[in-house]
Design a protein around this motif. Structure first.
Motif, PDB file in Angstrom:
ATOM      1  N   PHE A   1       0.676  -1.118   0.057  1.00 27.28           N
ATOM      2  CA  PHE A   1      -0.321   0.159  -0.271  1.00 27.28           C
ATOM      3  C   PHE A   1       0.403   1.005   0.001  1.00 27.28           C
ATOM      4  O   PHE A   1       0.909   2.290  -0.469  1.00 27.28           O
TER       5      PHE A   1
ATOM      6  N   LYS B   1      -3.241  -1.628   8.949  1.00 22.69           N
ATOM      7  CA  LYS B   1      -4.125  -1.082   7.910  1.00 22.69           C
ATOM      8  C   LYS B   1      -3.687   0.730   8.804  1.00 22.69           C
ATOM      9  O   LYS B   1      -3.417   1.252   8.127  1.00 22.69           O
TER      10      LYS B   1
ATOM     11  N   LYS C   1       2.686   2.061  -2.924  1.00 27.36           N
ATOM     12  CA  LYS C   1       1.011   2.284  -3.940  1.00 27.36           C
ATOM     13  C   LYS C   1       0.718   4.265  -4.276  1.00 27.36           C
ATOM     14  O   LYS C   1       0.041   5.001  -4.726  1.00 27.36           O
TER      15      LYS C   1
ATOM     16  N   ARG D   1      -6.673   9.688  -6.254  1.00 27.15           N
ATOM     17  CA  ARG D   1      -6.142   8.058  -5.955  1.00 27.15           C
ATOM     18  C   ARG D   1      -5.391   8.663  -4.707  1.00 27.15           C
ATOM     19  O   ARG D   1      -5.819   7.124  -4.099  1.00 27.15           O
TER      20      ARG D   1
ATOM     21  N   ALA E   1      -8.788   7.124  -2.361  1.00 32.98           N
ATOM     22  CA  ALA E   1      -9.393   6.442  -3.267  1.00 32.98           C
ATOM     23  C   ALA E   1      -8.538   5.105  -2.460  1.00 32.98           C
ATOM     24  O   ALA E   1      -9.247   3.823  -2.180  1.00 32.98           O
ATOM     25  N   LEU E   2      -7.461   5.393  -2.615  1.00 33.26           N
ATOM     26  CA  LEU E   2      -5.906   4.000  -2.146  1.00 33.26           C
ATOM     27  C   LEU E   2      -6.428   3.858  -0.588  1.00 33.26           C
ATOM     28  O   LEU E   2      -6.556   2.587   0.152  1.00 33.26           O
TER      29      LEU E   2
ATOM     30  N   TRP F   1      -8.951   4.050   1.289  1.00 31.21           N
ATOM     31  CA  TRP F   1     -10.863   3.023   1.143  1.00 31.21           C
ATOM     32  C   TRP F   1     -10.740   2.278   0.655  1.00 31.21           C
ATOM     33  O   TRP F   1     -11.269   1.076   1.114  1.00 31.21           O
ATOM     34  N   ASP F   2      -9.617   1.821  -0.018  1.00 33.65           N
ATOM     35  CA  ASP F   2      -9.197   0.368  -0.577  1.00 33.65           C
ATOM     36  C   ASP F   2      -8.515  -0.571   0.712  1.00 33.65           C
ATOM     37  O   ASP F   2      -8.676  -1.773   1.159  1.00 33.65           O
ATOM     38  N   LEU F   3      -7.794   1.139   1.476  1.00 29.99           N
ATOM     39  CA  LEU F   3      -7.070   0.235   2.738  1.00 29.99           C
ATOM     40  C   LEU F   3      -8.500  -0.455   3.646  1.00 29.99           C
ATOM     41  O   LEU F   3      -8.287  -1.708   4.056  1.00 29.99           O
TER      42      LEU F   3
ATOM     43  N   LYS G   1     -11.405  -1.591   2.976  1.00 32.64           N
ATOM     44  CA  LYS G   1     -12.035  -2.717   2.494  1.00 32.64           C
ATOM     45  C   LYS G   1     -11.275  -4.211   2.644  1.00 32.64           C
ATOM     46  O   LYS G   1     -11.939  -4.897   2.551  1.00 32.64           O
ATOM     47  N   SER G   2      -9.457  -3.857   2.942  1.00 36.84           N
ATOM     48  CA  SER G   2      -8.760  -4.923   2.174  1.00 36.84           C
ATOM     49  C   SER G   2      -8.860  -6.368   3.335  1.00 36.84           C
ATOM     50  O   SER G   2      -9.757  -5.245   4.774  1.00 36.84           O
ATOM     51  N   SER G   3      -8.302  -7.013   3.136  1.00 36.59           N
ATOM     52  CA  SER G   3      -8.349  -8.393   4.297  1.00 36.59           C
ATOM     53  C   SER G   3      -7.179  -7.992   5.360  1.00 36.59           C
ATOM     54  O   SER G   3      -6.695  -8.652   6.073  1.00 36.59           O
TER      55      SER G   3
END
Ligand code: AMP
Ligand code: ZN
Length: 460
Positions: free
Chosen positions: A349, A383, A352, A365, A368-369, A371-373, A375-377
């Motif tokens: 992460f 996190k 990126k 961007r 948005a990353l 929010w991806d974090l 949702k990640s596992s």
């Protein structure tokens, strides 16, 4: 990893490398302190803060200079009209010096509320009059000035590439000039020193080799940036409106005197608009940070809102979008809190994130990353560690946030206890009446496995 920034001078995305080692000199044009800053102005300072944080995350040490324009900025960019400080003084009934002090403090408070890092140096135009006079003397000695009855002017026709950054076409400007030029020889010529009006005592005026008066607006930035950063430094920034006149003239002055283009990179933040029109101090109706706070918004919700757009695009302000930003910020803060203790940032992460921010500060961007974090596992600690790393650039103080503890007022607690007793004694009508009374006072009762609880009702 390389950092690319958009440079208005060359109109291209260029790889950024400091002129010297790991040090970066950065100059940002500051506010004209004749009124409060509006949230449009503040968008520009948020962009500059993000730029600085990105540079710092790339391990550069940033020397960040912000000036305070407290003299010389005239009502019209064509060097006519009154000094904005003098009109501000008339509007408020205070002296020009008093309003400069007052609005400087108000501006610095806004910067603080938006978590904008304190510049390395704040410098006031009125504290640097000798440097400005010296600079004008240098331009004069090189033969780029002429005198009229109201001041000393810069002769832009003497500089072959005058207006290059703005891609100004001097011939067209000349032909299309409809503005009253006064004694100016060319429409793009500008004042370096203005004489005080003969029939009037100005509040702010100084002696000079040419006569009593005050500096033009542009000279302060050439003179103060030279003093604190030298005559060629890394990055100069400001709002998009500076491209055509203010920065073009700063470059002309420094080129005339030192032969450099003043800064290696020229960066500009685009405007915040309200109902499709640019927000301007002179426009009368403008929104201040204070107005957002009065409506119950956290100033950092405005910062979050600004992060949702690329700095090189105009951004339209609506209350609905601010609302959306406030809700997203709340969600991100609460999630971050729930993750508990931070662990190590996740390298994938982080990589990126660096790619996005080093691509000319692509904050949408980067967000948005985040929010991806969410949702990640990944494990919660990782996190959190990763999000706190991102927040070194976002500047949303995500790690400091804790939920508000709501205290139940004693009177409500008492009603709750009475209701408990009524229920134990099976006086159901009394229990219901007490619930009704609690509700009328703005609280609702919830019967949970651990016993009854009250909480304040929302949206009252
Ligand atoms: P001023 O106080 O008018 O000298 O402006 C301070 C800063 O705000 C400058 O960098 C301007 O370019 C910038 N600015 C002015 N209006 C806006 C706007 N509507 N949106 C974004 N930046 C602005
Ligand atoms: Zn400036």
């Amino acid at each position: 990893m390389t950092l690319h920034l958009y440079d208005t001078y060359t109109r291209s995305l260029r790889e950024f490398k400091p002129l010297e080692g790991k040090k970066v000199g950065m100059y940002a044009c500051g506010p004209t302190v004749y009124d409060y800053a509006h949230i449009g102005n503040l968008r520009t300072y948020i962009f500059e803060d993000i730029l600085r944080r990105v540079l710092e995350l790339n391990d550069y040490t940033v020397r960040h200079i912000v000036n305070i324009t407290d003299v010389g900025h005239l009502v019209s960019d064509a060097d006519t009209g009154e000094d904005k400080m003098e009109t501000g003084s008339r509007r408020t009934g205070k002296s020009a010096w008093e309003i400069a002090e007052f609005y400087t403090n108000a501006f610095q408070q806004d910067m603080h509320r938006l978590n904008i890092s304190e510049p390395t140096i704040w410098c006031r135009a009125t504290d640097h009059i000798p440097e400005q006079i010296e600079f004008i003397r240098c331009i004069e000695a090189k033969g780029y000035t002429y005198q009229t009855s109201d001041g000393i002017y810069f002769d832009t026709t003497r500089l072959p590439d005058y207006g290059y950054m703005a891609r100004l076409d001097a011939d067209n400007l000349q032909a299309g000039a409809r503005i009253d030029m006064g004694e100016k020889r060319s429409p793009t010529d500008f004042a370096l020193w203005k004489f005080s009006p003969k029939d009037q005592k100005r509040q702010m005026e100084w002696e000079s080799p040419w006569g009593t008066g005050f500096p033009g607006w542009h000279i302060e930035c050439s003179a103060m940036s030279a003093r604190y950063l030298g005559h060629y430094f890394d990055i100069h920034c400001g709002g998009e409106d500076h491209i055509n006149v203010h920065h073009t003239n700063e470059i002309a002055q420094t080129e005339a005197c030192y032969g450099t283009r003043l800064a290696n990179f020229w960066m500009h933040g685009y405007f915040l608009q309200l109902d499709e029109a640019k927000m301007a101090k002179s426009g009368g109706s403008f929104i201040r940070l204070e107005n957002l706070i009065e409506k119950g918004y956290d100033p950092l919700a405005y910062r979050f809102f600004c992060l949702s757009a690329i700095y090189r695009t105009k951004l339209s302000f609506t209350w609905d979008s601010l609302d959306g930003a406030a809700k997203s910020l709340d969600r991100l803060r609460a999630t971050c809190f729930e993750w508990g203790q931070p662990g190590e940032p996740d390298p994938g992460f982080v990589e990126k994130f660096l790619t996005f921010i080093n691509d000319d500060l692509n904050m949408p961007r980067a967000l948005a990353l985040a929010w991806d974090l969410v949702k990640s596992s990944l494990p919660a600690g990782e996190k959190k560690g990763t999000l706190l790393f991102f927040d070194r650039v976002f500047g949303l103080n995500l790690g400091d946030w804790v939920p508000l503890k709501e205290e139940t007022p004693a009177a409500i607690q008492e009603l709750l206890e009475k209701r408990q007793l009524a229920r134990q004694e099976k006086r159901w009508a009394d229990a219901d009446a007490l619930r009704g009374e609690i509700s009328a006072r703005g609280y609702e009762v919830e019967d949970t496995a651990q016993g009854p609880k009250v909480k304040a009702k929302r949206g009252q």
